[in-house]
Design an enzyme around this catalytic site. Structure first.
Site, PDB file in Angstrom:
ATOM      1  N   ARG A 180       5.490 -12.652   9.749  1.00  9.20           N
ATOM      2  CA  ARG A 180       6.158 -11.428   9.344  1.00  9.20           C
ATOM      3  C   ARG A 180       7.508 -11.332  10.036  1.00  9.20           C
ATOM      4  NH1 ARG A 180       2.698  -7.481   9.310  1.00  9.20           N
ATOM      5  NH2 ARG A 180       4.076  -5.734   9.616  1.00  9.20           N
ATOM      6  N   LYS A 208       4.615   0.666   9.284  1.00  6.24           N
ATOM      7  CA  LYS A 208       4.608   1.978   8.637  1.00  6.24           C
ATOM      8  C   LYS A 208       3.949   3.024   9.520  1.00  6.24           C
ATOM      9  CE  LYS A 208       3.268   0.103   4.742  1.00  6.24           C
ATOM     10  NZ  LYS A 208       2.575  -0.025   3.467  1.00  6.24           N
ATOM     11  N   GLU A 230       0.867  -1.166   0.000  1.00  3.74           N
ATOM     12  CA  GLU A 230       0.000   0.000   0.000  1.00  3.74           C
ATOM     13  C   GLU A 230       0.913   1.227   0.000  1.00  3.74           C
ATOM     14  OE1 GLU A 230      -2.671   0.500   3.337  1.00  3.74           O
ATOM     15  OE2 GLU A 230      -3.492   2.324   2.447  1.00  3.74           O
TER      16      GLU A 230
END
Ligand code: ATP
Ligand code: MG
Length: 570
Positions: free
Chosen positions: A269, A279, A43
């Protein structure tokens, strides 16, 4: 049988199989797929970090190894948080890492028309409805992990009414929050994601690609499954937090009976200690001025690491090594640093730089003379050759390489003691000159032995230490920045989501040294090229604050892992 491009080898242990490769192998063997299509779907709401590098290496790596294709897709469904600056930085980072999406660049926003059609189809099938509860009520009606949800009073609107309202949502007749489109699934489902999830919301925001064409935007789960399907993705690999979203991913594609139904596969992750990989948190660090920007060399972003002097090869070796699994964990940051050192040791030119200089005068060296000393560029790489370093009567050495009254284990320069100047001569300290007021050492007076040129004594006389130096008249002064970990706490990620993670920021993560003296060859150093400052560490030219003839250096990493030693001691 598909030919593989890269086989597992001893030298390449990271390529050992993992559960995703096993799935792919099975699918190719059984003929379920003739070849594979993966995707990397960032994104554009921030810069990429090292966690994304893991996903990039995995998706592009699989496609490469199995002669498949990896799509590069921007998941740009939230115009409020996204921008073209982020898109450009993400592209730059993927290229820098060495991956090539060829002509497979996509944007979820290119599918907005098709996604709208799919939504209309769901409404027509009675599988989606326009809900007019406030967002607060939607949350309340949803229930909790332990309590079931309640049906929305708008759940039974007729298909006709829903179609009309949805069309008017699109036409901009309503304000944000007035209505949303929801899937009609099951408010009693044990999986909260299945309790009539929102598919579309009204957002009166200009999109960086579609401008003002839309004032309704599709939600992630709806967009993602359909984008994967539209592109013919075979394996949709994502991180574990999406495991609970998989039933919704499958529901969308099953109900719409799409021709292509990719398999979603989740993996753990990457978490790294002494930093944050989110982020949202990185954004806070940037916006609140804790760092100078997304590419601050202390940031775990790809752009920060590039500016710091990390190499793509080292990052990729690290990603290969940590592998892929289903188990969440925190990787020790010294493992990443190990790969940085390993790579730089192989490729970095050795040079001399004095970070905290003190003057040395060679009393018996001719006043007017200066000479060129030959220095090896890289003992690990014969092909790197040698260079000339100027030597003269006045030199600088590191202040820490001299002690007037040496400790027991101090073998470097002190009164009456002889040491080797790297590549040059043996020198012996005869006296020191101090500032009468402060007592600080102003110069160290030495003699040299002209017979020891090249740093070897013909009579076999040994010295216990070799120190680096620069020639006063030839060296140039510049700024060098030393970086340390951004956080003082090992597992920053585990701290409670709501707790203020910034309380663990390391106040000493940046030290700026303004009076460093570097050998003249470094004047022409180019950004991105790593050097080893002998005996100190690996450094590279800062790409932002340097200018022609005046490079500013960033410390990439120390020579040895002093940090993990400190951790063990502490
Ligand atoms: P963040 O929490 O940092 O915002 P994200 O998952 O929201 O991360 P995206 O831009 O949606 O960021 O991520 C693009 C891809 O990178 C996704 O497939 C995601 O699963 C993967 N990814 C993100 N963070 C990590 C990580 N720490 N380790 C491995 N893969 C990751
Ligand atoms: Mg995301």
């Amino acid at each position: 049988m598909i030919e593989k491009n890269r086989e597992e080898t001893k030298e390449n242990p990271g390529q050992s199989s993992n559960f995703i490769r096993e799935i792919v192998d099975d699918d190719l063997r059984s003929g379920r797929h003739g070849s594979i299509v993966t995707r990397f779907p960032p994104e554009p709401n921030g810069y990429l970090h090292i966690g994304h590098a893991k996903s990039i290496c995995l998706n592009f790596g699989l496609a490469f190894d199995y002669n498949g294709i990896c799509h590069f897709r921007f998941d740009d469904t939230n115009p409020v948080k996204e921008s073209t600056e982020y898109i450009e930085s993400i592209k730059r980072d993927v290229i820098w890492l060495g991956f090539d999406w060829k002509d497979h660049l996509y944007f979820a926003s290119d599918y907005f028309d098709r996604l709208y059609e799919y939504a209309v189809q769901l409404i027509s099938m009675g599988m989606a409805y326009v809900c007019s509860l406030s967002s607060e009520d939607i949350r309340l009606y949803r229930g909790t992990l332990t309590a079931p949800g309640k049906n929305s009073p708008y759940r039974d609107r007729s298909v006709g009414e829903n179609l009309d309202l949805f069309q008017r949502m699109r036409a901009g007749e309503f304000e944000e929050g007035e209505h949303v489109l929801r899937a009609k699934i099951d408010m009693q489902s044990p999986n909260i994601n299945m309790r009539d999830p929102v598919l579309y919301r009204i957002l009166k925001a200009t999109h960086h690609r579609t401008g003002d064409k839309w004032c309704i935007y599709p939600m992630y789960d709806f967009t993602h499954s359909l984008s994967d399907s539209i592109e013919g993705i075979t394996h949709s690999i994502c991180t574990l937090e999406f495991e609970d979203h998989r039933p919704l991913y499958d529901w969308v594609l099953d109900v719409l009976k799409t021709e292509c139904h990719p398999q979603q596969i989740e993996f753990a992750r990457l978490n790294l200690d002494y930093t944050v990989l989110s982020k949202r948190k990185l954004n806070i660090l940037v916006n609140n001025g804790y760092v100078s920007g997304w590419d601050d060399p202390r940031m775990p972003t790809i752009s920060g690491m590039r500016r710091r002097g990390y190499t793509p090869e080292a990052i990729k070796n690290f990603c290969d090594r940590i592998g892929v699994s289903k188990r969440e964990g925190v990787v020790d940051i010294s493992l990443l640093e190990y790969y940085i050192r390993e790579d730089l040791n192989r490729r970095a030119m050795r040079v001399m730089a004095v970070l905290d200089p003190v003057k040395v005068i060679i009393e018996n060296y001719p006043e007017v003379k200066s000479e060129e000393i030959e220095a090896v560029n890289n003992p690990e790489d014969q092909s790197a050759g040698a260079r000339k370093v100027p030597f003269s009567k006045t030199l600088y050495i590191e202040r820490a390489d001299f002690q007037e009254e040496p400790h027991k284990k101090f073998y470097r320069l002190s009164p009456g003691r002889e040491v080797r100047l790297r590549y040059a001569y043996y020198i012996k300290c005869q006296s020191v000159v101090k500032d009468s007021a402060s007592g600080e050492i102003k110069e160290i007076r030495c003699t040299y032995d002209p017979e020891t040129k090249g740093g070897h004594s013909p009579d076999g006389r040994k010295v216990k230490a070799t120190i680096h130096w620069v020639s006063a008249e030839h060296a140039f002064k510049t700024e060098v920045r030393l970086y340390d970990h951004l956080f003082t706490k090992g597992n920053v990620n585990e701290t409670d989501e709501d707790a203020d993670f910034t309380t663990n920021i390391n106040p000493d993560s940046l030290t700026v040294l303004k009076t460093c003296l570097l050998e003249p060859s470094l004047r022409e150093a180019k950004p991105g090229v790593g050097y080893q400052f002998e005996r100190i560490g690996y450094f590279c030219v800062d790409s932002k604050d340097s200018y022609q003839g005046k490079p500013v250096f960033n410390r990439t990493i120390t020579l040895r892992d002093t940090w993990s030693k400190i951790k063990k001691r502490g």
